[in-house]
Write an enzyme that holds these catalytic residues in place. Structure first.
Site, PDB file in Angstrom:
ATOM      1  N   PHE A 107      -5.303  -2.570  -3.717  1.00 39.07           N
ATOM      2  CA  PHE A 107      -6.445  -1.701  -4.012  1.00 39.07           C
ATOM      3  C   PHE A 107      -6.096  -0.580  -5.010  1.00 39.07           C
ATOM      4  N   ASP A 161       4.432  -7.783  -7.588  1.00 43.75           N
ATOM      5  CA  ASP A 161       3.651  -7.829  -6.339  1.00 43.75           C
ATOM      6  C   ASP A 161       3.959  -9.140  -5.614  1.00 43.75           C
ATOM      7  N   ALA A 176       3.255  -1.790  -0.368  1.00 46.13           N
ATOM      8  CA  ALA A 176       3.441  -1.405   1.032  1.00 46.13           C
ATOM      9  C   ALA A 176       2.557  -2.267   1.916  1.00 46.13           C
ATOM     10  N   THR A 208       9.041  -3.850   4.504  1.00 42.19           N
ATOM     11  CA  THR A 208       8.495  -3.559   3.167  1.00 42.19           C
ATOM     12  C   THR A 208       8.547  -2.064   2.840  1.00 42.19           C
ATOM     13  N   THR A 250       1.450   9.078   1.751  1.00 43.88           N
ATOM     14  CA  THR A 250       0.167   9.279   2.427  1.00 43.88           C
ATOM     15  C   THR A 250       0.158  10.564   3.253  1.00 43.88           C
ATOM     16  N   ASP A 251      -1.042  11.093   3.454  1.00 45.01           N
ATOM     17  CA  ASP A 251      -1.170  12.281   4.317  1.00 45.01           C
ATOM     18  C   ASP A 251      -0.849  11.956   5.783  1.00 45.01           C
ATOM     19  N   GLU A 252      -0.818  10.655   6.108  1.00 48.42           N
ATOM     20  CA  GLU A 252      -0.572  10.286   7.508  1.00 48.42           C
ATOM     21  C   GLU A 252       0.831  10.673   7.973  1.00 48.42           C
ATOM     22  N   TYR A 268       3.037   2.472  10.950  1.00 47.03           N
ATOM     23  CA  TYR A 268       2.766   2.581   9.510  1.00 47.03           C
ATOM     24  C   TYR A 268       3.215   3.934   8.974  1.00 47.03           C
ATOM     25  N   SER A 288       6.916   4.530   8.967  1.00 43.59           N
ATOM     26  CA  SER A 288       7.642   3.818   7.907  1.00 43.59           C
ATOM     27  C   SER A 288       7.444   4.519   6.559  1.00 43.59           C
ATOM     28  N   LYS A 289       6.255   5.067   6.334  1.00 46.28           N
ATOM     29  CA  LYS A 289       6.025   5.788   5.074  1.00 46.28           C
ATOM     30  C   LYS A 289       6.841   7.092   5.048  1.00 46.28           C
ATOM     31  N   LYS A 325     -10.280  -2.373   5.653  1.00 47.86           N
ATOM     32  CA  LYS A 325     -10.333  -0.911   5.712  1.00 47.86           C
ATOM     33  C   LYS A 325     -11.759  -0.447   6.001  1.00 47.86           C
ATOM     34  N   VAL A 370     -17.245   0.855  15.464  1.00 45.75           N
ATOM     35  CA  VAL A 370     -16.745   2.235  15.333  1.00 45.75           C
ATOM     36  C   VAL A 370     -15.758   2.490  16.463  1.00 45.75           C
ATOM     37  N   GLY A 377      -3.154   5.461  19.531  1.00 46.93           N
ATOM     38  CA  GLY A 377      -2.512   6.531  18.762  1.00 46.93           C
ATOM     39  C   GLY A 377      -3.392   7.089  17.656  1.00 46.93           C
TER      40      GLY A 377
HETATM   41  P1  NAD Z   1      -3.077  -2.533  -0.293  1.00 48.47           P
HETATM   42  O1  NAD Z   1      -2.694  -3.048   1.057  1.00 48.47           O
HETATM   43  O2  NAD Z   1      -4.455  -2.729  -0.807  1.00 48.47           O
HETATM   44  O3  NAD Z   1      -2.085  -3.143  -1.392  1.00 48.47           O
HETATM   45  C1  NAD Z   1      -0.719  -3.280  -1.179  1.00 48.47           C
HETATM   46  C2  NAD Z   1      -0.160  -4.210  -2.253  1.00 48.47           C
HETATM   47  O4  NAD Z   1       1.259  -4.295  -2.080  1.00 48.47           O
HETATM   48  C3  NAD Z   1      -0.698  -5.648  -2.190  1.00 48.47           C
HETATM   49  O5  NAD Z   1      -1.029  -6.106  -3.476  1.00 48.47           O
HETATM   50  C4  NAD Z   1       0.469  -6.446  -1.613  1.00 48.47           C
HETATM   51  O6  NAD Z   1       0.498  -7.797  -2.047  1.00 48.47           O
HETATM   52  C5  NAD Z   1       1.655  -5.656  -2.149  1.00 48.47           C
HETATM   53  N1  NAD Z   1       2.859  -5.839  -1.333  1.00 48.47           N
HETATM   54  C6  NAD Z   1       2.967  -5.761   0.019  1.00 48.47           C
HETATM   55  N2  NAD Z   1       4.231  -6.016   0.395  1.00 48.47           N
HETATM   56  C7  NAD Z   1       4.950  -6.225  -0.739  1.00 48.47           C
HETATM   57  C8  NAD Z   1       6.308  -6.516  -0.999  1.00 48.47           C
HETATM   58  N3  NAD Z   1       7.188  -6.639  -0.001  1.00 48.47           N
HETATM   59  N4  NAD Z   1       6.707  -6.674  -2.276  1.00 48.47           N
HETATM   60  C9  NAD Z   1       5.809  -6.561  -3.309  1.00 48.47           C
HETATM   61  N5  NAD Z   1       4.511  -6.299  -3.111  1.00 48.47           N
HETATM   62  C10 NAD Z   1       4.081  -6.126  -1.844  1.00 48.47           C
HETATM   63  O7  NAD Z   1      -2.690  -0.986  -0.254  1.00 48.47           O
HETATM   64  P2  NAD Z   1      -3.404   0.272  -0.958  1.00 48.47           P
HETATM   65  O8  NAD Z   1      -4.472   0.769  -0.098  1.00 48.47           O
HETATM   66  O9  NAD Z   1      -3.670  -0.058  -2.365  1.00 48.47           O
HETATM   67  O10 NAD Z   1      -2.205   1.327  -0.886  1.00 48.47           O
HETATM   68  C11 NAD Z   1      -1.246   1.421  -1.924  1.00 48.47           C
HETATM   69  C12 NAD Z   1      -0.247   2.500  -1.574  1.00 48.47           C
HETATM   70  O11 NAD Z   1      -0.902   3.735  -1.398  1.00 48.47           O
HETATM   71  C13 NAD Z   1       0.506   2.236  -0.276  1.00 48.47           C
HETATM   72  O12 NAD Z   1       1.841   2.630  -0.447  1.00 48.47           O
HETATM   73  C14 NAD Z   1      -0.174   3.142   0.736  1.00 48.47           C
HETATM   74  O13 NAD Z   1       0.713   3.539   1.745  1.00 48.47           O
HETATM   75  C15 NAD Z   1      -0.595   4.303  -0.138  1.00 48.47           C
HETATM   76  N6  NAD Z   1      -1.782   5.064   0.279  1.00 48.47           N
HETATM   77  C16 NAD Z   1      -2.965   4.413   0.539  1.00 48.47           C
HETATM   78  C17 NAD Z   1      -4.101   5.155   0.858  1.00 48.47           C
HETATM   79  C18 NAD Z   1      -5.433   4.487   1.120  1.00 48.47           C
HETATM   80  O14 NAD Z   1      -6.367   5.165   1.515  1.00 48.47           O
HETATM   81  N7  NAD Z   1      -5.578   3.193   0.920  1.00 48.47           N
HETATM   82  C19 NAD Z   1      -4.017   6.545   0.943  1.00 48.47           C
HETATM   83  C20 NAD Z   1      -2.800   7.175   0.675  1.00 48.47           C
HETATM   84  C21 NAD Z   1      -1.697   6.427   0.348  1.00 48.47           C
HETATM   85  O1  TDX Z   2     -13.198  -1.064  12.075  1.00 53.87           O
HETATM   86  C1  TDX Z   2     -12.851   0.129  11.970  1.00 53.87           C
HETATM   87  N1  TDX Z   2     -13.507   1.073  12.694  1.00 53.87           N
HETATM   88  C2  TDX Z   2     -13.183   2.392  12.672  1.00 53.87           C
HETATM   89  O2  TDX Z   2     -13.806   3.205  13.353  1.00 53.87           O
HETATM   90  C3  TDX Z   2     -11.773   0.553  11.110  1.00 53.87           C
HETATM   91  C4  TDX Z   2     -11.018  -0.440  10.281  1.00 53.87           C
HETATM   92  C5  TDX Z   2     -11.456   1.905  11.090  1.00 53.87           C
HETATM   93  N2  TDX Z   2     -12.126   2.796  11.859  1.00 53.87           N
HETATM   94  C6  TDX Z   2     -11.745   4.224  11.781  1.00 53.87           C
HETATM   95  C7  TDX Z   2     -10.270   4.508  11.978  1.00 53.87           C
HETATM   96  C8  TDX Z   2     -10.059   5.743  11.122  1.00 53.87           C
HETATM   97  O3  TDX Z   2     -10.409   6.897  11.861  1.00 53.87           O
HETATM   98  O4  TDX Z   2     -12.032   4.669  10.456  1.00 53.87           O
HETATM   99  C9  TDX Z   2     -11.042   5.587   9.980  1.00 53.87           C
HETATM  100  C10 TDX Z   2     -10.422   5.036   8.714  1.00 53.87           C
HETATM  101  O5  TDX Z   2      -9.681   3.870   9.066  1.00 53.87           O
HETATM  102  P1  TDX Z   2      -8.814   3.048   7.994  1.00 53.87           P
HETATM  103  O6  TDX Z   2      -9.678   2.608   6.878  1.00 53.87           O
HETATM  104  O7  TDX Z   2      -8.033   2.024   8.746  1.00 53.87           O
HETATM  105  O8  TDX Z   2      -7.871   4.178   7.387  1.00 53.87           O
HETATM  106  P2  TDX Z   2      -6.773   5.158   8.038  1.00 53.87           P
HETATM  107  O9  TDX Z   2      -6.254   4.656   9.319  1.00 53.87           O
HETATM  108  O10 TDX Z   2      -7.349   6.532   8.005  1.00 53.87           O
HETATM  109  O11 TDX Z   2      -5.600   5.000   6.930  1.00 53.87           O
HETATM  110  C11 TDX Z   2      -5.927   4.988   5.520  1.00 53.87           C
HETATM  111  O12 TDX Z   2      -5.668   6.220   4.913  1.00 53.87           O
HETATM  112  C12 TDX Z   2      -4.330   6.586   4.720  1.00 53.87           C
HETATM  113  C13 TDX Z   2      -5.167   3.873   4.784  1.00 53.87           C
HETATM  114  O13 TDX Z   2      -5.429   2.634   5.405  1.00 53.87           O
HETATM  115  C14 TDX Z   2      -3.708   4.150   4.713  1.00 53.87           C
HETATM  116  O14 TDX Z   2      -3.035   3.157   3.950  1.00 53.87           O
HETATM  117  C15 TDX Z   2      -3.521   5.503   4.067  1.00 53.87           C
HETATM  118  O15 TDX Z   2      -2.165   5.851   4.064  1.00 53.87           O
END
Ligand code: NAD
Ligand code: TDX
Length: 340
Positions: A11, A33, A83, A100, A125-127, A153, A156-157, A192, A209, A278
Site C-alpha cells: 500500500f 518485494d 513488513a 520479516t 509506526t506510532d504503534e 506486530y 517487531s517494529k 485493513k 466493528v 490487546g
Molecule cells: P502492506 O502490508 O500493504 O505492504 C507490505 C509490502 O511488503 C508488501 O508488498 C509485501 O509483499 C512486502 N513484503 C512483506 N514481507 C516481505 C519480505 N520479507 N521481503 C520483501 N518484501 C516483503 O503494508 P503497508 O501498509 O504499505 O505498510 C508499509 C510500511 O509502513 C510497513 O513497514 C508498516 O509497518 C508501516 N506503516 C504502516 C502504516 C499503515 O497505516 N498502513 C502506518 C504506519 C507505518
Molecule cells: O474489521 C475490523 N474492525 C475493526 O473494528 C478491522 C480490520 C479493524 N478494526 C479496528 C481496529 C483498530 O482500532 O479499526 C482500527 C484500525 O484497524 P487496522 O486497520 O487493523 O489498523 P491498526 O491496527 O490501527 O494498525 C494500522 O496502523 C498502524 C496499520 O495496520 C499498521 O500497519 C500501522 O503500523
C-alpha cells in the site's frame, strides 16, 4: 541517484514509488518485494515498463539476494517499507513478523553497512508507543515517549527501530526513522479497517466493528506520509526519529457511519464483534518536530481524503475484486467467521 524501495508492491510503498517518480524523474527507482499476500504486482503496472524503474521479486531476509542487489544497483538511498503489517495476523501468527520485520531489517542494515549508503530510512509506526487512554485527550506521542508495545506486530517494529538506531550509533550508518499514524488511501489491502468497511458496505455485507467501536486512530492520507518521508530523506538529521501525524483523531464507529452515509448504505449493516486481543485504545501523534525542523504539515483534510479513497475503490473494482475472490476469502472466514 538510485533509490531502493523495499515493500513497494504494498500500500504505502507503491504510493511512495508513484510519488517519488513524479517528483524526481531523474532518479532510478528499484523495488524489492517478496510479493506476499499483501504485495500486488498489478499495483505497479503504471510504472512497470518505465525505463527508470526496476522490479525485483525477493525477500529482504535473504541476505544473498539483498547483497547481490546492492552490489548490482549500488543504491544511495534505501527506504524500507517491507513488513508484515497487519496487527490481527500478528496475533494469530507472530513468527513471520519477527522474521520479516526484525531479521529482514537486520539484513538490509548489514548490506548498507557493507556496501555503504547515503541514507537508510526505516518506515516505522506510532504503534511502537503503545496506546493512550481515551479520557486524557491532552496526551500525544512525542519522539521521546517510551516504547511500550501491545502486539507482536508493534513489538517487531520497535525491535527494528532499536536495531536501526544501534547501527547509527555503533557503525555511524546514516539512519533515519519515521513513525507514522494510520494511513488511508488507494491501493490499501482490504484486510485493513477503511478498505474493509468500504468493500463490505459496497457488497452489503456486515461491517465488523471490534469491541465498542470507540477506539481512536489518527488518520493520515497516504500522500502526506510520502511527502514527509521525502522531506526526511532530503533534510532530516541522521540518527533521528520523526513522528508523522495529522491531528486527525476519529473513533472507529464514526468512520464506519461515514462510509455508510457516503455509499448510501444502512447503518444496520454495522455488526459489533469480539474485540481484538490487546486492542490499543487511542493513538495520537504530536508532529511538532517534523513541522519545526522540516516544515511538514498534512495537506489533505480527512473529508477530502476519505471521499477520494471511497471513489478510488469505486473506480478500481478490478484491482480489489481480484484480491477478495482469492485466498482472502479463507482469511476472512478464519478471522470473522465465528467472531461474536
Ligand atoms: P502492506 O502490508 O500493504 O505492504 C507490505 C509490502 O511488503 C508488501 O508488498 C509485501 O509483499 C512486502 N513484503 C512483506 N514481507 C516481505 C519480505 N520479507 N521481503 C520483501 N518484501 C516483503 O503494508 P503497508 O501498509 O504499505 O505498510 C508499509 C510500511 O509502513 C510497513 O513497514 C508498516 O509497518 C508501516 N506503516 C504502516 C502504516 C499503515 O497505516 N498502513 C502506518 C504506519 C507505518
Ligand atoms: O474489521 C475490523 N474492525 C475493526 O473494528 C478491522 C480490520 C479493524 N478494526 C479496528 C481496529 C483498530 O482500532 O479499526 C482500527 C484500525 O484497524 P487496522 O486497520 O487493523 O489498523 P491498526 O491496527 O490501527 O494498525 C494500522 O496502523 C498502524 C496499520 O495496520 C499498521 O500497519 C500501522 O503500523
Amino acid at each position: 541517484m538510485t533509490i531502493l524501495v523495499t515493500g513497494g508492491a504494498g500500500f504505502i510503498g507503491s504510493n511512495f514509488i508513484f510519488y517519488w517518480m513524479k517528483g524526481h524523474p531523474e532518479d532510478r527507482v528499484v523495488c524489492l518485494d517478496k510479493l506476499t499476500y499483501a504485495g500486488n504486482l498489478s499495483t505497479l503496472k503504471p510504472v512497470m515498463e518505465h525505463p527508470k524503474f526496476r522490479f525485483v521479486r525477493g525477500d529482504i531476509c535473504d541476505r544473498e539476494v539483498v547483497k547481490a542487489l546492492f552490489q548490482e544497483e549500488r543504491p544511495e538511498v534505501v527506504v524500507n517499507f517491507a513488513a508484515e503489517s497487519h496487527v490481527d495476523r500478528s496475533v494469530t501468527g507472530p513468527e513471520v513478523f519477527l522474521q520479516t520485520n526484525v531479521m529482514g531489517t537486520a539484513s538490509l542494515l548489514d548490506a548498507c553497512r557493507e556496501l555503504g549508503v547515503e541514507r537508510f530510512h526505516q518506515v516505522s509506526t506510532d504503534e511502537v508507543y503503545g496506546d493512550l487512554p481515551l479520557d486524557r485527550p491532552e496526551l500525544f506521542f512525542i519522539e521521546e515517549t517510551p516504547l511500550h508495545t501491545s502486539s507482536p506486530y508493534s513489538a517487531s517494529k520497535a525491535a527494528a527501530d532499536l536495531l536501526a538506531l544501534s547501527y547509527h550509533r555503533t557503525y555511524g550508518l546514516p539512519v533515519t526513522i519515521s513513525r507514522c499514524s494510520n494511513n488511508y488511501g488507494g491501493y490499501q489491502f482490504p484486510e485493513k479497517f477503511i478498505p474493509l468497511m468500504i468493500l463490505n458496505a459496497l457488497r452489503d455485507m456486515p461491517l465488523p466493528v471490534y469491541g465498542d467501536g470507540l477506539n481512536v486512530r489518527d488518520w493520515l492520507y497516504v500522500e502526506d506520509h510520502c511527502r514527509a518521508i521525502e522531506l526526511i530523506l532530503q533534510r532530516g538529521r541522521t540518527g533521528e526519529v520523526y513522528n508523522i501525524g495529522g491531528h486527525n483523531e476519529r473513533q472507529n464507529i464514526d468512520i464506519v457511519k461515514l462510509v455508510c452515509k457516503t455509499l448510501g448504505k444502512p447503518e444496520s449493516l454495522i455488526s459489533y464483534v469480539a474485540d481484538r486481543k490487546g486492542h490499543d485504545r487511542r493513538y495520537a501523534i504530536d508532529p511538532e518536530k517534523i513541522h519545526r525542523e522540516l516544515g511538514w504539515l498534512p495537506e489533505t483534510p480527512f473529508d477530502d481524503g476519505i471521499q477520494r479513497t471511497i471513489q478510488w475503490y469505486l473506480d478500481n473494482k478490478a484491482w480489489w475484486e481480484e484480491i477478495v475472490s482469492g485466498e482472502y476469502q479463507q482469511y476472512y472466514e478464519k478471522m470473522y467467521g465465528n467472531r461474536r
